[in-house]
Design a protein around this motif. Structure first.
Motif, PDB file in Angstrom:
ATOM      1  N   ASN A 117      -5.048  15.352  -6.577  1.00 19.63           N
ATOM      2  CA  ASN A 117      -4.749  15.620  -5.174  1.00 19.63           C
ATOM      3  C   ASN A 117      -3.361  16.232  -5.020  1.00 19.63           C
ATOM      4  N   GLY A 118      -2.956  17.002  -6.046  1.00 22.61           N
ATOM      5  CA  GLY A 118      -1.651  17.647  -5.992  1.00 22.61           C
ATOM      6  C   GLY A 118      -0.490  16.680  -6.083  1.00 22.61           C
ATOM      7  N   GLY A 119      -0.724  15.495  -6.650  1.00 23.14           N
ATOM      8  CA  GLY A 119       0.346  14.507  -6.768  1.00 23.14           C
ATOM      9  C   GLY A 119       0.600  13.721  -5.505  1.00 23.14           C
ATOM     10  N   GLN A 120      -0.261  13.898  -4.497  1.00 20.32           N
ATOM     11  CA  GLN A 120      -0.140  13.122  -3.255  1.00 20.32           C
ATOM     12  C   GLN A 120      -0.719  11.729  -3.516  1.00 20.32           C
ATOM     13  N   GLY A 121       0.152  10.800  -3.873  1.00 17.94           N
ATOM     14  CA  GLY A 121      -0.287   9.507  -4.363  1.00 17.94           C
ATOM     15  C   GLY A 121      -0.689   8.525  -3.288  1.00 17.94           C
ATOM     16  N   GLU A 122      -1.269   7.406  -3.755  1.00 13.97           N
ATOM     17  CA  GLU A 122      -1.734   6.347  -2.867  1.00 13.97           C
ATOM     18  C   GLU A 122      -1.297   4.993  -3.410  1.00 13.97           C
ATOM     19  N   LEU A 123      -1.223   4.018  -2.511  1.00 16.20           N
ATOM     20  CA  LEU A 123      -1.076   2.627  -2.906  1.00 16.20           C
ATOM     21  C   LEU A 123      -2.430   1.964  -2.725  1.00 16.20           C
ATOM     22  N   VAL A 124      -3.007   1.495  -3.832  1.00 20.82           N
ATOM     23  CA  VAL A 124      -4.321   0.861  -3.799  1.00 20.82           C
ATOM     24  C   VAL A 124      -4.122  -0.653  -3.731  1.00 20.82           C
ATOM     25  N   VAL A 125      -4.698  -1.278  -2.713  1.00 23.20           N
ATOM     26  CA  VAL A 125      -4.598  -2.729  -2.521  1.00 23.20           C
ATOM     27  C   VAL A 125      -5.912  -3.358  -2.960  1.00 23.20           C
ATOM     28  N   LEU A 126      -5.840  -4.339  -3.884  1.00 23.68           N
ATOM     29  CA  LEU A 126      -7.054  -4.943  -4.443  1.00 23.68           C
ATOM     30  C   LEU A 126      -7.044  -6.461  -4.300  1.00 23.68           C
ATOM     31  N   ASP A 127      -8.238  -7.023  -4.198  1.00 24.00           N
ATOM     32  CA  ASP A 127      -8.423  -8.469  -4.231  1.00 24.00           C
ATOM     33  C   ASP A 127      -8.331  -8.906  -5.688  1.00 24.00           C
ATOM     34  N   ALA A 128      -7.433  -9.826  -5.983  1.00 23.15           N
ATOM     35  CA  ALA A 128      -7.188 -10.208  -7.376  1.00 23.15           C
ATOM     36  C   ALA A 128      -8.335 -11.007  -7.982  1.00 23.15           C
ATOM     37  N   ASN A 129      -9.136 -11.649  -7.158  1.00 23.11           N
ATOM     38  CA  ASN A 129     -10.241 -12.452  -7.680  1.00 23.11           C
ATOM     39  C   ASN A 129     -11.477 -11.612  -7.972  1.00 23.11           C
ATOM     40  N   THR A 130     -11.747 -10.652  -7.107  1.00 21.53           N
ATOM     41  CA  THR A 130     -12.957  -9.842  -7.276  1.00 21.53           C
ATOM     42  C   THR A 130     -12.688  -8.462  -7.854  1.00 21.53           C
ATOM     43  N   GLN A 131     -11.385  -8.089  -7.934  1.00 25.54           N
ATOM     44  CA  GLN A 131     -10.968  -6.759  -8.421  1.00 25.54           C
ATOM     45  C   GLN A 131     -11.591  -5.627  -7.595  1.00 25.54           C
ATOM     46  N   THR A 132     -11.807  -5.874  -6.319  1.00 24.30           N
ATOM     47  CA  THR A 132     -12.349  -4.855  -5.431  1.00 24.30           C
ATOM     48  C   THR A 132     -11.245  -4.305  -4.529  1.00 24.30           C
ATOM     49  N   VAL A 133     -11.400  -3.046  -4.135  1.00 24.53           N
ATOM     50  CA  VAL A 133     -10.402  -2.381  -3.305  1.00 24.53           C
ATOM     51  C   VAL A 133     -10.492  -2.867  -1.864  1.00 24.53           C
ATOM     52  N   ILE A 134      -9.361  -3.286  -1.309  1.00 26.26           N
ATOM     53  CA  ILE A 134      -9.274  -3.695   0.091  1.00 26.26           C
ATOM     54  C   ILE A 134      -8.958  -2.490   0.970  1.00 26.26           C
ATOM     55  N   THR A 135      -7.976  -1.704   0.545  1.00 27.67           N
ATOM     56  CA  THR A 135      -7.605  -0.510   1.302  1.00 27.67           C
ATOM     57  C   THR A 135      -6.773   0.407   0.425  1.00 27.67           C
ATOM     58  N   ARG A 136      -6.599   1.628   0.873  1.00 22.52           N
ATOM     59  CA  ARG A 136      -5.739   2.608   0.212  1.00 22.52           C
ATOM     60  C   ARG A 136      -4.765   3.154   1.245  1.00 22.52           C
ATOM     61  N   LEU A 137      -3.498   3.205   0.872  1.00 22.46           N
ATOM     62  CA  LEU A 137      -2.474   3.698   1.786  1.00 22.46           C
ATOM     63  C   LEU A 137      -1.876   4.981   1.225  1.00 22.46           C
ATOM     64  N   PRO A 138      -1.893   6.076   1.989  1.00 23.76           N
ATOM     65  CA  PRO A 138      -1.272   7.312   1.496  1.00 23.76           C
ATOM     66  C   PRO A 138       0.238   7.158   1.399  1.00 23.76           C
ATOM     67  N   LEU A 139       0.818   7.690   0.319  1.00 30.40           N
ATOM     68  CA  LEU A 139       2.256   7.565   0.094  1.00 30.40           C
ATOM     69  C   LEU A 139       2.985   8.901   0.155  1.00 30.40           C
ATOM     70  N   GLY A 140       2.376   9.953  -0.380  1.00 30.66           N
ATOM     71  CA  GLY A 140       3.040  11.242  -0.433  1.00 30.66           C
ATOM     72  C   GLY A 140       3.232  11.710  -1.858  1.00 30.66           C
ATOM     73  N   LEU A 141       4.034  12.744  -2.022  1.00 32.77           N
ATOM     74  CA  LEU A 141       4.168  13.428  -3.306  1.00 32.77           C
ATOM     75  C   LEU A 141       4.987  12.626  -4.310  1.00 32.77           C
ATOM     76  N   LEU A 142       4.372  12.341  -5.464  1.00 32.19           N
ATOM     77  CA  LEU A 142       5.012  11.704  -6.622  1.00 32.19           C
ATOM     78  C   LEU A 142       5.619  10.346  -6.294  1.00 32.19           C
ATOM     79  N   PRO A 143       4.795   9.359  -5.975  1.00 30.20           N
ATOM     80  CA  PRO A 143       5.324   8.006  -5.751  1.00 30.20           C
ATOM     81  C   PRO A 143       5.761   7.367  -7.056  1.00 30.20           C
ATOM     82  N   GLY A 144       6.706   6.434  -6.943  1.00 31.54           N
ATOM     83  CA  GLY A 144       7.240   5.744  -8.114  1.00 31.54           C
ATOM     84  C   GLY A 144       6.800   4.294  -8.164  1.00 31.54           C
ATOM     85  N   ASP A 145       7.586   3.485  -8.843  1.00 31.41           N
ATOM     86  CA  ASP A 145       7.257   2.088  -9.079  1.00 31.41           C
ATOM     87  C   ASP A 145       7.265   1.282  -7.783  1.00 31.41           C
ATOM     88  N   ILE A 146       6.343   0.322  -7.656  1.00 32.97           N
ATOM     89  CA  ILE A 146       6.317  -0.574  -6.509  1.00 32.97           C
ATOM     90  C   ILE A 146       7.139  -1.820  -6.823  1.00 32.97           C
TER      91      ILE A 146
END
Length: 331
Positions: free
Chosen positions: A65-94
């Motif tokens: 996606n041209g480096g337009q990154g996302e923050l993926v939020v997951l349920d730790a018990n089921t390993q399923t995606v809760i939501t995705r948040l757009p961050l922008g170009l070349l995100p770094g460490d959380i």
């Protein structure tokens, strides 16, 4: 505890960034065994758990996606995606604020630091910072410290008030900088620069000393006791091609020098410290392995745990109340 591995009850998540063709994934590891592996984005690099261990967060760099990154939020018990948040170009460490209510993600290409509300799973602030790449906190979480991308010829260390999420000060350097670690009381910052660690007096806003450690420095972590700084040495001294195994150096703050170094395999990528300050975990993309370093007066490397190709980020899942960490060498 399994010989050389993780404690049997300890869970960690390791990310594998294999790009648009193979796709990204993450593995849940307990002891010496991968218990689950699941798809996560395209190129997941960094990961972190919330304070309860119920959710974990993965920064997906999204080269498709041209480096337009996302923050993926997951349920730790089921390993399923809760939501995705757009961050922008070349995100770094959380980085999770010590209070556990917010996360800070530097977005290098967008010249901003995104602030995420971990309860609502939404972005609540965008702080303008030129070329941010790494974030660290003091022990209280009242201040965040942000360094610029290490490709910039002149670096900076910016301080953010986490109550108002505004920039309060900035220190500039005549050289490029990388990762950052801050002493618990916030009086000293340690900044990676090429093959050295630069110690900065945050009150006087001056450089105290420059400590050579290798050819290339990766991540930095300071022990909660404040006694030691752990330095991820991607390329050891003299190895300009990074063909030899890397190491983790133990920098004694009292001595102002490295007192030990532990080999961790070729091209270490990420490292994290367990909540009680007993050991470090280090990933290696080239060796496809997770290495545990037992801390103490004589830090020791345990037998590596095999992982999948493209291993990069790592996070430890909290599994109960955090005890007050003891000094690693009984100081």
């Amino acid at each position: 505890m399994a010989c050389g591995g993780l404690a049997s009850a300890q869970q960690v998540v390791v990310t594998h960034g294999n790009g648009p063709i193979l796709g990204g994934s993450a593995s849940l590891i307990r002891g010496n065994t991968t218990r689950a592996s699941f798809a996560v984005g395209v190129e997941p690099w960094w990961a972190a758990f919330d304070r309860t261990g119920a959710r974990f967060y993965v920064v997906d760099r999204r080269p498709d996606n041209g480096g337009q990154g996302e923050l993926v939020v997951l349920d730790a018990n089921t390993q399923t995606v809760i939501t995705r948040l757009p961050l922008g170009l070349l995100p770094g460490d959380i980085s999770i604020q010590p209070l556990g209510t917010k996360a800070y993600v530097p977005v290098t290409g967008a010249n901003r630091v995104a602030v995420i509300d971990l309860t609502a799973n939404s972005e609540i602030a965008s702080i303008p910072v030129i070329g941010p790449a790494h974030v660290a906190f003091d022990a209280t979480g009242a201040r965040a410290y942000v360094t610029t991308d290490d490709l910039s010829p002149a670096g900076a260390l910016t301080t953010i008030d986490t109550t108002t999420d505004t920039v309060t000060s900035s220190i500039t350097f005549p050289f490029a900088v990388g990762s950052v670690a801050v002493s618990p009381e916030g009086a000293r910052a340690y900044v990676a620069s090429a093959g050295s660690v630069v110690e900065v007096d945050m009150n006087l806003r001056t450089i105290v000393q420059t400590i050579p450690v290798g050819e290339t420095v990766g991540g930095l972590i300071i022990h909660p006791s404040g006694n030691e700084v752990y330095v991820e040495v991607v390329c050891v001294t003299g190895d300009t091609t990074c063909s030899q195994p890397g190491s983790v150096g133990v920098l004694d703050r009292g001595l102002g020098s490295l007192r030990a170094a532990v080999g961790v395999g070729n091209q270490p990528q990420d490292m994290t410290l367990d909540p009680r300050g007993r050991y470090l975990l280090v990933t290696s993309a080239t060796d496809h392995a997770l290495t545990k370093i037992r801390l103490g007066c004589f830090p020791r490397r345990r037998r590596p745990v095999p992982t999948k190709d493209g291993t990069f980020g790592i996070a430890i899942r909290p599994n109960g109340p955090t005890r007050t960490p003891r000094p690693p060498c009984g100081l």
